[in-house]
Design a protein around this motif. Sequence first.
Motif, PDB file in Angstrom:
ATOM      1  N   GLU A   4       0.512  -1.712  -0.397  1.00  0.00           N
ATOM      2  CA  GLU A   4       0.064   0.066  -0.302  1.00  0.00           C
ATOM      3  C   GLU A   4       1.208   0.709   0.014  1.00  0.00           C
ATOM      4  OE1 GLU A   4      -3.267   3.183   0.160  1.00  0.00           O
ATOM      5  OE2 GLU A   4      -3.108   0.746  -0.688  1.00  0.00           O
ATOM      6  N   ALA A   5       1.769   1.148   0.389  1.00  0.00           N
ATOM      7  CA  ALA A   5       2.645   2.366   0.842  1.00  0.00           C
ATOM      8  C   ALA A   5       3.528   2.639  -0.343  1.00  0.00           C
ATOM      9  CB  ALA A   5       3.691   2.150   2.002  1.00  0.00           C
ATOM     10  N   SER A   6       3.690   1.696  -1.084  1.00  0.00           N
ATOM     11  CA  SER A   6       4.803   2.040  -2.757  1.00  0.00           C
ATOM     12  C   SER A   6       3.571   2.154  -3.751  1.00  0.00           C
ATOM     13  CB  SER A   6       5.699   0.922  -2.542  1.00  0.00           C
ATOM     14  OG  SER A   6       4.630  -0.209  -3.019  1.00  0.00           O
ATOM     15  N   GLY A   7       2.881   0.854  -3.710  1.00  0.00           N
ATOM     16  CA  GLY A   7       1.722   1.520  -4.684  1.00  0.00           C
ATOM     17  C   GLY A   7       0.767   1.876  -4.737  1.00  0.00           C
ATOM     18  N   GLU A   8      -0.173   1.581  -3.384  1.00  0.00           N
ATOM     19  CA  GLU A   8      -1.397   2.402  -3.357  1.00  0.00           C
ATOM     20  C   GLU A   8      -2.579   1.448  -3.504  1.00  0.00           C
ATOM     21  OE1 GLU A   8      -1.862   5.596  -4.512  1.00  0.00           O
ATOM     22  OE2 GLU A   8      -0.878   6.801  -3.252  1.00  0.00           O
ATOM     23  N   VAL A   9      -2.552   0.146  -3.775  1.00  0.00           N
ATOM     24  CA  VAL A   9      -2.939  -0.894  -3.936  1.00  0.00           C
ATOM     25  C   VAL A   9      -4.342  -1.049  -3.527  1.00  0.00           C
ATOM     26  CG1 VAL A   9      -1.833  -2.515  -2.015  1.00  0.00           C
ATOM     27  CG2 VAL A   9      -3.286  -3.884  -4.344  1.00  0.00           C
ATOM     28  N   LEU A  10      -4.266  -1.062  -2.024  1.00  0.00           N
ATOM     29  CA  LEU A  10      -5.708  -0.709  -1.682  1.00  0.00           C
ATOM     30  C   LEU A  10      -6.792   0.379  -1.935  1.00  0.00           C
ATOM     31  CD1 LEU A  10      -4.808  -2.082   2.217  1.00  0.00           C
ATOM     32  CD2 LEU A  10      -6.256  -3.519  -0.007  1.00  0.00           C
ATOM     33  N   LYS A  11      -6.010   1.257  -3.017  1.00  0.00           N
ATOM     34  CA  LYS A  11      -6.592   2.642  -3.418  1.00  0.00           C
ATOM     35  C   LYS A  11      -7.665   2.225  -4.514  1.00  0.00           C
ATOM     36  CE  LYS A  11      -4.460   5.785  -0.935  1.00  0.00           C
ATOM     37  NZ  LYS A  11      -3.420   7.289  -0.793  1.00  0.00           N
ATOM     38  N   ARG A  12      -7.467   1.281  -5.360  1.00  0.00           N
ATOM     39  CA  ARG A  12      -7.397   0.748  -6.818  1.00  0.00           C
ATOM     40  C   ARG A  12      -8.588   0.208  -6.572  1.00  0.00           C
ATOM     41  NH1 ARG A  12      -3.190   1.936  -9.864  1.00  0.00           N
ATOM     42  NH2 ARG A  12      -1.425   2.295  -8.532  1.00  0.00           N
ATOM     43  N   ASP A  13      -9.210  -0.734  -7.562  1.00  0.00           N
ATOM     44  CA  ASP A  13     -10.522  -1.319  -7.465  1.00  0.00           C
ATOM     45  C   ASP A  13     -10.160  -2.731  -7.652  1.00  0.00           C
ATOM     46  OD1 ASP A  13     -11.861   0.988  -8.661  1.00  0.00           O
ATOM     47  OD2 ASP A  13     -11.927   0.486 -10.279  1.00  0.00           O
ATOM     48  N   VAL A  14     -10.160  -2.847  -5.989  1.00  0.00           N
ATOM     49  CA  VAL A  14      -9.080  -4.529  -6.186  1.00  0.00           C
ATOM     50  C   VAL A  14     -10.451  -4.517  -5.092  1.00  0.00           C
ATOM     51  CG1 VAL A  14      -7.729  -6.002  -4.710  1.00  0.00           C
ATOM     52  CG2 VAL A  14      -7.251  -3.993  -6.137  1.00  0.00           C
ATOM     53  N   ALA A  15     -10.949  -6.155  -5.401  1.00  0.00           N
ATOM     54  CA  ALA A  15     -12.238  -6.308  -4.064  1.00  0.00           C
ATOM     55  C   ALA A  15     -11.693  -7.041  -3.298  1.00  0.00           C
ATOM     56  CB  ALA A  15     -13.269  -7.224  -4.480  1.00  0.00           C
ATOM     57  N   VAL A  16     -10.280  -7.944  -3.082  1.00  0.00           N
ATOM     58  CA  VAL A  16      -9.823  -8.996  -1.880  1.00  0.00           C
ATOM     59  C   VAL A  16      -8.844  -8.766  -2.744  1.00  0.00           C
ATOM     60  CG1 VAL A  16     -10.412 -11.567  -1.088  1.00  0.00           C
ATOM     61  CG2 VAL A  16     -12.599 -10.835  -2.357  1.00  0.00           C
ATOM     62  N   LEU A  17      -7.904  -9.008  -1.422  1.00  0.00           N
ATOM     63  CA  LEU A  17      -6.253  -9.109  -1.079  1.00  0.00           C
ATOM     64  C   LEU A  17      -6.238 -10.437  -0.503  1.00  0.00           C
ATOM     65  CD1 LEU A  17      -3.953  -8.451  -1.922  1.00  0.00           C
ATOM     66  CD2 LEU A  17      -3.606  -6.798  -0.483  1.00  0.00           C
ATOM     67  N   ASP A  18      -6.156 -11.291  -1.158  1.00  0.00           N
ATOM     68  CA  ASP A  18      -5.658 -12.955  -0.426  1.00  0.00           C
ATOM     69  C   ASP A  18      -4.297 -13.036   0.059  1.00  0.00           C
ATOM     70  OD1 ASP A  18      -6.159 -14.965   0.059  1.00  0.00           O
ATOM     71  OD2 ASP A  18      -7.486 -15.750  -1.380  1.00  0.00           O
ATOM     72  N   ARG A  41      -8.304  -9.941  -6.484  1.00  0.00           N
ATOM     73  CA  ARG A  41      -9.661  -9.835  -6.748  1.00  0.00           C
ATOM     74  C   ARG A  41     -10.162  -8.740  -7.389  1.00  0.00           C
ATOM     75  NH1 ARG A  41     -14.299 -13.113  -3.777  1.00  0.00           N
ATOM     76  NH2 ARG A  41     -14.951 -11.401  -3.303  1.00  0.00           N
ATOM     77  N   LEU A  42     -10.408  -8.004  -8.834  1.00  0.00           N
ATOM     78  CA  LEU A  42     -11.044  -6.873  -8.895  1.00  0.00           C
ATOM     79  C   LEU A  42     -12.532  -6.827  -8.799  1.00  0.00           C
ATOM     80  CD1 LEU A  42      -9.265  -6.521 -12.534  1.00  0.00           C
ATOM     81  CD2 LEU A  42      -8.562  -5.722 -10.125  1.00  0.00           C
ATOM     82  N   THR A  43     -12.641  -5.239  -8.589  1.00  0.00           N
ATOM     83  CA  THR A  43     -14.166  -4.771  -7.987  1.00  0.00           C
ATOM     84  C   THR A  43     -15.025  -5.931  -9.526  1.00  0.00           C
ATOM     85  OG1 THR A  43     -14.340  -2.396  -9.050  1.00  0.00           O
ATOM     86  CG2 THR A  43     -13.856  -3.418  -6.243  1.00  0.00           C
ATOM     87  N   ASP A  44     -16.587  -5.391  -9.924  1.00  0.00           N
ATOM     88  CA  ASP A  44     -17.173  -5.882 -10.825  1.00  0.00           C
ATOM     89  C   ASP A  44     -17.220  -5.185 -11.364  1.00  0.00           C
ATOM     90  OD1 ASP A  44     -18.185  -8.315  -9.447  1.00  0.00           O
ATOM     91  OD2 ASP A  44     -19.962  -7.180  -9.112  1.00  0.00           O
ATOM     92  N   ARG A  45     -16.656  -3.419 -10.983  1.00  0.00           N
ATOM     93  CA  ARG A  45     -16.607  -2.074 -11.695  1.00  0.00           C
ATOM     94  C   ARG A  45     -15.446  -2.491 -13.065  1.00  0.00           C
ATOM     95  NH1 ARG A  45     -15.291   2.986 -11.955  1.00  0.00           N
ATOM     96  NH2 ARG A  45     -14.175   2.375 -10.266  1.00  0.00           N
ATOM     97  N   ALA A  46     -14.172  -2.772 -11.812  1.00  0.00           N
ATOM     98  CA  ALA A  46     -13.215  -3.050 -12.463  1.00  0.00           C
ATOM     99  C   ALA A  46     -13.349  -4.080 -14.047  1.00  0.00           C
ATOM    100  CB  ALA A  46     -12.094  -3.281 -11.990  1.00  0.00           C
ATOM    101  N   MET A  47     -13.873  -5.358 -13.602  1.00  0.00           N
ATOM    102  CA  MET A  47     -13.920  -6.350 -14.256  1.00  0.00           C
ATOM    103  C   MET A  47     -14.387  -5.811 -15.533  1.00  0.00           C
ATOM    104  SD  MET A  47     -12.388  -8.579 -13.666  1.00  0.00           S
ATOM    105  CE  MET A  47     -12.999 -10.052 -14.360  1.00  0.00           C
ATOM    106  N   ALA A  48     -15.810  -4.786 -15.580  1.00  0.00           N
ATOM    107  CA  ALA A  48     -16.312  -4.537 -16.542  1.00  0.00           C
ATOM    108  C   ALA A  48     -15.573  -3.927 -17.097  1.00  0.00           C
ATOM    109  CB  ALA A  48     -17.938  -4.155 -16.174  1.00  0.00           C
TER     110      ALA A  48
END
Length: 295
Positions: free
Chosen positions: A250-264, A274-281
């Motif tokens: 998160e500090a380096s790439g702000e991964v949690l600010k992106r359209d990510v639904a699940v970070l496993d 796993r991307l959000t439905d909007r990002a997948m569309a």
Amino acid sequence: MLAMRRAASTPRRDPAPSRLRYRLTRVWLRPGVRRVVNFGLPLMAGVLASWTVMAQFDVRGQVTAWASQLHEKIVDRPQFTITAITVPGVSQDLAEQIRVAAFVSLPASSLELDVNGVRERIEALDAVQRARVRALPSGILEIQAVERVPVVVWRAPDGIELVDENGVRVAEVDSRMRRPDLPLVAGPGAGGHVPEALALLAVAEPVGARVRGLVRVGDRRWDLVLDRDQVVKLPETDPLAALRRVMALEASGEVLKRDVAVLDMRDPARPMLRLTDRAMAELERLKTLKTGEDA
């Protein structure tokens, strides 16, 4: 000559004791028998005589009545009378609960008060860790209680509870919003892993404003739930290390600010997104456009 003949004809008396006398002498020489005869029998006779006299003149009743009057005079003395209960150092609500749990009717005598019983009833309260009860010379019953401090709100299967740092229930509430200042944990068994939950929340401090809570999954591992319905799935073993890695991403790439639904992160060696439905569309739309351009 005649006297000598008479003496000769008279049989001599045997100086040895008889068999009965011999046996009685042997019995008397036993220490136990002598103690019973010398002390037991006189004591028994004295007890019987005293009982007879007491029964005849009702001495027992008079002694009992006198002892009862003496007890009442001592117990009812002002210096032994408790007229108030004080509970310093706790909240007003808990102080009222302690007074009710103490179950002491005022005025009461400090000589008749079961201090240990009062302390046990107070320590049975969920919000009390330990208590000390003492009667002061001023006629005040002082109850010093160490209050349990809730650190998280636990959404348990059978209700919502406030628990302390050791996972001990402090109180039950009807809504999570009763304590919005406390973090939320949910799921079966979450109340038994409060120290680990607090450690995870401390690691997630960089995104603390977005944290909605921690969910215990199968009483084996944690899910960190953020706003926008984002979920960070943590592994069973060493979840702190996995969450630190997420905070580094998160500090380096702000991964949690992106359209990510699940970070496993259940397999730390192979993190999955796993991307959000909007990002997948949107991704499908871009693929379609690219396919059309290539055609």
